[in-house]
Design a protein around this motif. Structure first.
Motif, mmCIF file in Angstrom:
data_model
loop_
_atom_site.group_PDB
_atom_site.id
_atom_site.type_symbol
_atom_site.label_atom_id
_atom_site.label_comp_id
_atom_site.label_asym_id
_atom_site.label_seq_id
_atom_site.Cartn_x
_atom_site.Cartn_y
_atom_site.Cartn_z
ATOM 1 N N UNK A 58 -11.428 16.523 22.709
ATOM 2 C CA UNK A 58 -12.675 17.192 22.061
ATOM 3 C C UNK A 58 -11.764 18.237 21.794
ATOM 4 N N UNK A 59 -11.360 19.139 22.110
ATOM 5 C CA UNK A 59 -10.681 20.989 21.474
ATOM 6 C C UNK A 59 -10.046 20.475 20.356
ATOM 7 N N UNK A 60 -9.813 19.215 20.215
ATOM 8 C CA UNK A 60 -9.027 18.912 18.896
ATOM 9 C C UNK A 60 -9.560 18.361 17.875
ATOM 10 N N UNK A 61 -11.062 17.778 17.982
ATOM 11 C CA UNK A 61 -12.222 16.809 16.862
ATOM 12 C C UNK A 61 -12.884 16.949 18.391
ATOM 13 N N UNK A 62 -14.100 18.397 17.246
ATOM 14 C CA UNK A 62 -15.242 18.228 17.329
ATOM 15 C C UNK A 62 -16.365 17.658 17.412
ATOM 16 N N UNK A 63 -15.730 16.724 16.401
ATOM 17 C CA UNK A 63 -17.004 15.702 16.340
ATOM 18 C C UNK A 63 -16.818 14.668 17.342
ATOM 19 N N UNK A 64 -16.450 15.302 18.830
ATOM 20 C CA UNK A 64 -16.567 14.350 19.598
ATOM 21 C C UNK A 64 -17.972 14.769 20.337
ATOM 22 N N UNK A 65 -18.229 16.182 20.141
ATOM 23 C CA UNK A 65 -19.015 17.050 21.423
ATOM 24 C C UNK A 65 -20.510 16.260 21.881
ATOM 25 N N UNK A 66 -21.153 15.221 20.754
ATOM 26 C CA UNK A 66 -21.943 13.713 20.819
ATOM 27 C C UNK A 66 -21.517 13.488 21.706
ATOM 28 N N UNK A 67 -20.906 12.097 21.667
ATOM 29 C CA UNK A 67 -20.170 11.574 23.035
ATOM 30 C C UNK A 67 -19.988 12.079 24.571
ATOM 31 N N UNK A 68 -18.899 13.369 24.776
ATOM 32 C CA UNK A 68 -18.699 14.174 25.602
ATOM 33 C C UNK A 68 -19.783 14.831 25.882
ATOM 34 N N UNK A 69 -21.315 15.463 25.451
ATOM 35 C CA UNK A 69 -22.059 16.253 25.684
ATOM 36 C C UNK A 69 -23.113 14.962 25.785
ATOM 37 N N UNK A 70 -23.716 14.311 24.899
ATOM 38 C CA UNK A 70 -25.225 13.412 24.693
ATOM 39 C C UNK A 70 -25.157 11.740 25.736
ATOM 40 N N UNK A 71 -23.998 11.555 25.707
ATOM 41 C CA UNK A 71 -23.712 10.409 25.987
ATOM 42 C C UNK A 71 -23.371 10.269 27.606
ATOM 43 N N UNK A 72 -21.948 10.540 27.587
ATOM 44 C CA UNK A 72 -21.332 10.510 28.912
ATOM 45 C C UNK A 72 -21.989 11.558 30.076
ATOM 46 N N UNK A 73 -22.717 12.779 29.000
ATOM 47 C CA UNK A 73 -23.303 13.770 30.500
ATOM 48 C C UNK A 73 -22.226 14.689 31.172
ATOM 49 N N UNK A 74 -21.514 15.479 30.661
ATOM 50 C CA UNK A 74 -20.480 15.885 31.339
ATOM 51 C C UNK A 74 -20.680 17.367 32.012
ATOM 52 N N UNK A 75 -21.697 17.837 31.236
ATOM 53 C CA UNK A 75 -21.938 19.403 31.853
ATOM 54 C C UNK A 75 -22.934 18.726 33.066
ATOM 55 N N UNK A 76 -23.453 17.563 33.675
ATOM 56 C CA UNK A 76 -24.028 17.797 34.027
ATOM 57 C C UNK A 76 -23.512 17.091 35.681
ATOM 58 N N UNK A 77 -22.465 15.649 35.145
ATOM 59 C CA UNK A 77 -21.465 15.715 35.852
ATOM 60 C C UNK A 77 -20.323 16.947 36.429
ATOM 61 N N UNK A 78 -20.165 17.415 35.619
ATOM 62 C CA UNK A 78 -19.069 18.872 36.229
ATOM 63 C C UNK A 78 -19.271 19.092 36.995
ATOM 64 N N UNK A 79 -21.298 19.674 36.601
ATOM 65 C CA UNK A 79 -21.766 20.731 37.871
ATOM 66 C C UNK A 79 -21.780 20.065 38.973
ATOM 67 N N UNK A 80 -21.708 18.504 38.619
ATOM 68 C CA UNK A 80 -22.350 17.651 40.383
ATOM 69 C C UNK A 80 -20.776 17.384 41.015
ATOM 70 N N UNK A 81 -19.825 17.366 40.701
ATOM 71 C CA UNK A 81 -18.869 17.738 41.001
ATOM 72 C C UNK A 81 -18.103 18.911 41.496
ATOM 73 N N UNK A 82 -18.170 20.136 40.919
ATOM 74 C CA UNK A 82 -18.052 21.120 41.352
ATOM 75 C C UNK A 82 -18.849 21.604 42.457
#
Length: 327
Positions: A113-137
């Motif tokens: 994602x750092x080298x390909x910004x177009x991945x953000x929809x997959x990372x954020x909306x499809x896989x829900x990185x933000x919520x998953x990261x909070x839960x793991x922390x």
């Protein structure tokens, strides 16, 4: 050895090939192009195993750990995205991966994602990185022995501390690139603040990373000032800048955070309701800063701003008023 194993027409040793690919990625992560087309599918196949025996879990964990070592290297999506997405989604349904394996899958994807910004929809909306990261922390924070003395276990991090460090690093990378709004930002910021407060007195590496992640969040236009305030980020960085043990690196991070907070508070909203919310948040932040003696702290560092700018290369304003909040 990898090329020789691949060329074999009969009796290929898949386990040996996986071991060789893992070693190659760990040792040659900055020069992957020559064997990437062999190593990447091999490691993704190993990481996709669904067998939940302890031995199989270790193999999956090692394959994902190796993949997470591929940093800032552009890879065509066709070579990895379907497989890594399936690995993450399967874990979200069945919780089949170890904490380290799951974190490694995310670290690999966030480096892409750092080298390909177009991945953000997959990372954020499809896989829900933000919520998953909070839960793991939150889960890892509960599992770390924060009262462990520094000399115990040979001075090394425990496995839980090691994974926590990797999560905060990965979140910092995400905040550097994110452009999509996310209603879960407050929860993630709150989790980072929780980690910071648990670590600040006896784990400088983790607490440093937390402050850096909060600074990265403050720099992003998509992270609203309300998110930073409600998530506790403003209060946490206020706590940090008052610490007697504050070093130059952390001071620089705190200054960048508050410079961006001030910038966000100066941006007026056309929508009347949002503008009223901004003013209310501005008043609350001002009162909190006033209560903590923030202006005196900032003024005390005024003469060192030029030094910080030279030492850390860029980013700080030399105008002291750019760090103040006026109502």
């Amino acid at each position: 050895m990898i090329e020789n194993e691949v060329k074999k027409k009969e009796k290929k040793n898949e386990n040996l090939l996986i071991d060789l690919c893992e070693c190659f990625v760990f040792l040659c992560a900055t020069n992957l192009s020559i064997l990437l087309s062999i190593c990447l599918p091999c490691l993704l196949k190993a990481a996709s195993k669904k067998d939940e025996t302890e031995e199989a879990q270790k193999e999956v964990e090692m394959a994902l750990l190796a993949l997470s070592n591929i940093k800032y290297y552009f890879i065509e999506r066709e070579l990895y995205l379907k497989e890594i997405t399936e690995i993450i989604e399967h874990h979200q349904k069945h919780r089949n991966l170890t904490h380290l394996a799951y974190q490694s899958a995310w670290k690999f994807l966030n480096y892409q994602f750092f080298v390909d910004n177009s991945l953000e929809d997959t990372v954020a909306n499809e896989l829900h990185f933000v919520g998953e990261a909070a839960r793991e922390l939150e889960e890892l924070t509960r599992n770390v022995d924060w009262n462990r003395k520094k000399g115990e276990e040979g001075g090394k991090e425990t496995k839980e501390e090691f994974i926590l460090i990797r999560w905060v690093e990965t979140i910092a990378i995400y905040f550097l690139r994110c452009k999509l709004e996310n209603e879960e930002f407050i929860g993630l910021l709150s989790s980072i603040v929780q980690v910071y407060r648990a670590a600040k007195d006896n784990h400088s590496v983790i607490s440093n990373l937390c402050i850096s992640s909060l600074r990265n969040a403050a720099e992003r236009r998509v992270v609203r000032i309300e998110d930073l305030f409600k998530g506790g980020a403003v209060e946490a960085v206020l706590e940090e800048i008052q610490r007697q043990t504050l070093n130059e690196g952390r001071t620089n991070e705190c200054f960048k955070f508050f410079m961006n907070v001030s910038r966000k508070l100066k941006e007026k909203n056309k929508d009347e309701r949002e503008e009223e919310e901004r003013k209310a948040t501005k008043r609350k932040i001002f009162e909190k800063m006033e209560e903590e003696g923030y202006e005196d702290i900032i003024i005390s560092f005024h003469e060192t701003l030029k030094i910080f700018n030279r030492r850390y290369y860029y980013g700080l304003s030399l105008k002291i008023s750019d760090y103040f909040v006026n109502v």
